[in-house]
Design a protein around this motif. Structure first.
Motif, PDB file in Angstrom:
ATOM      1  N   TYR A 147     -61.011  -7.706  59.812  1.00  0.00           N
ATOM      2  CA  TYR A 147     -59.901  -6.817  58.839  1.00  0.00           C
ATOM      3  C   TYR A 147     -58.863  -6.063  59.719  1.00  0.00           C
ATOM      4  N   ALA A 148     -57.749  -6.173  59.264  1.00  0.00           N
ATOM      5  CA  ALA A 148     -56.844  -5.467  60.104  1.00  0.00           C
ATOM      6  C   ALA A 148     -56.962  -3.738  60.034  1.00  0.00           C
ATOM      7  N   GLU A 149     -57.021  -3.178  61.453  1.00  0.00           N
ATOM      8  CA  GLU A 149     -57.149  -1.913  61.548  1.00  0.00           C
ATOM      9  C   GLU A 149     -55.699  -1.020  61.681  1.00  0.00           C
ATOM     10  N   GLU A 150     -54.597  -1.962  61.817  1.00  0.00           N
ATOM     11  CA  GLU A 150     -53.279  -1.058  62.063  1.00  0.00           C
ATOM     12  C   GLU A 150     -52.200  -1.320  61.169  1.00  0.00           C
ATOM     13  N   PRO A 151     -51.398  -0.681  60.759  1.00  0.00           N
ATOM     14  CA  PRO A 151     -51.044   0.670  61.166  1.00  0.00           C
ATOM     15  C   PRO A 151     -52.337   1.887  61.100  1.00  0.00           C
ATOM     16  N   ASN A 152     -52.332   2.853  61.548  1.00  0.00           N
ATOM     17  CA  ASN A 152     -53.397   3.859  61.179  1.00  0.00           C
ATOM     18  C   ASN A 152     -53.438   4.324  59.936  1.00  0.00           C
ATOM     19  N   LEU A 154     -54.258   2.430  57.252  1.00  0.00           N
ATOM     20  CA  LEU A 154     -54.150   1.376  56.324  1.00  0.00           C
ATOM     21  C   LEU A 154     -55.294   1.396  55.373  1.00  0.00           C
ATOM     22  N   LEU A 155     -56.544   1.644  55.855  1.00  0.00           N
ATOM     23  CA  LEU A 155     -57.744   1.477  54.849  1.00  0.00           C
ATOM     24  C   LEU A 155     -57.730   2.351  53.760  1.00  0.00           C
ATOM     25  N   LEU A 157     -55.228   2.545  51.902  1.00  0.00           N
ATOM     26  CA  LEU A 157     -54.603   2.193  50.799  1.00  0.00           C
ATOM     27  C   LEU A 157     -55.433   1.027  50.101  1.00  0.00           C
ATOM     28  N   ASP A 158     -56.618   0.705  50.278  1.00  0.00           N
ATOM     29  CA  ASP A 158     -57.633  -0.401  49.636  1.00  0.00           C
ATOM     30  C   ASP A 158     -57.915   0.204  48.347  1.00  0.00           C
ATOM     31  N   THR A 191     -62.103   6.220  56.384  1.00  0.00           N
ATOM     32  CA  THR A 191     -61.074   6.813  55.916  1.00  0.00           C
ATOM     33  C   THR A 191     -61.253   7.788  54.891  1.00  0.00           C
TER      34      THR A 191
END
Length: 267
Positions: A147-152, A154-155, A157-158, A191
């Protein structure tokens, strides 16, 4: 009526797809190996927290699909996925970063919340426990890619994590991502969901439910290269009038014949 995150997200993706699935009673066939493996792996995780033999549980659950005509991705096979799953369980145990006390109570927890006009919203939360000693809501994911971790940030927004925070009132949330690859990896992503996000989700649910109950099921075409949501949609055969595609991907559940009244509202 009872609504869920899956229903709301399906409607927002494509209202016509929502109608096919929830009203016309078409259901995607259980043939995707990744989806079925994910179910088996979550059962094994529950066994891990109950201090049972999680590898044996994974083997038992995954064995029920052995020999079936499943759709595997890339180089996946039944044996390879089993091996990766056992390695992931071992890595997760070695990391020892997640704790779930009273697992029979704090795994797969059902939450309900009343919404407009006698309707309610339901969600099943994977777990409530601690990550690195701090209490949070936990969601398990199995995937073939990190899973993408950048940009800081981001999670945060899930939408599923926002939903789960909204229905539980828990601001601190985490995804534990079990990455199946040649060298397996477990990602621990955390997050905070804000009160503003939870209020926005309240408004989103209210708007979607109002449109659903008004029988607004217009299609959202997704054909635009290079991303083609319609091409991967299991309901594409219905939109194209292709019975061969319908037969290959879908089955129809009982009760669909009682929904002819919808045609009078939508056409």
């Amino acid at each position: 009526m009872v609504y869920s995150f899956t229903q709301i997200s399906q409607y927002l993706t494509c209202p016509r797809r929502y109608r096919y699935r929830y009203l016309d009673k078409w259901k995607e066939k259980d043939t995707r190996a990744a989806m079925l493996f994910g179910r088996a792996f979550e059962t094994a995780l529950a066994a891990f927290f109950r201090r049972e033999d999680s590898a044996a549980v994974l083997f038992r659950e995954w064995s029920s699909y052995r020999g079936q005509q499943l759709q595997y991705s890339k180089a996946d096979t039944w044996d390879r996925m089993l091996q990766e799953g056992i390695q992931l369980l071992d890595r997760f145990c070695q990391d020892s970063r997640v704790r779930v006390h009273q697992p029979r109570r704090n795994l797969q927890i059902k939450f309900t919340r009343p919404i407009s006009q006698g309707n309610e919203f339901v969600a099943y939360i994977d777990a409530i426990g601690k990550l690195d000693g701090s209490r949070c809501l936990l969601e398990w994911k199995t995937t073939a890619n990190r899973y993408a971790e950048e940009p800081n940030g981001l999670l945060a927004l899930d939408p599923q994590l926002v939903c789960y925070s909204w229905i539980t009132g828990i601001a601190e949330v985490a995804q534990i991502v079990f990455v199946r690859k040649r060298l397996v990896e477990v990602q621990y992503l955390r997050t905070t969901i804000t009160e503003e996000q939870r209020q926005e989700f309240t408004d989103l649910v209210a708007d979607a439910v109002q449109r659903i109950e008004s029988a607004q099921f217009l299609p959202h075409s997704g054909i635009r290269f290079p991303q083609n949501p319609c091409s991967s949609c299991p309901y594409i055969g219905l939109c194209l009038g292709r019975q061969d595609l319908v037969d290959a991907a879908l089955v129809r559940r009982p009760g669909a014949e009682d929904l002819d009244w919808l045609d009078q509202l939508t056409y």
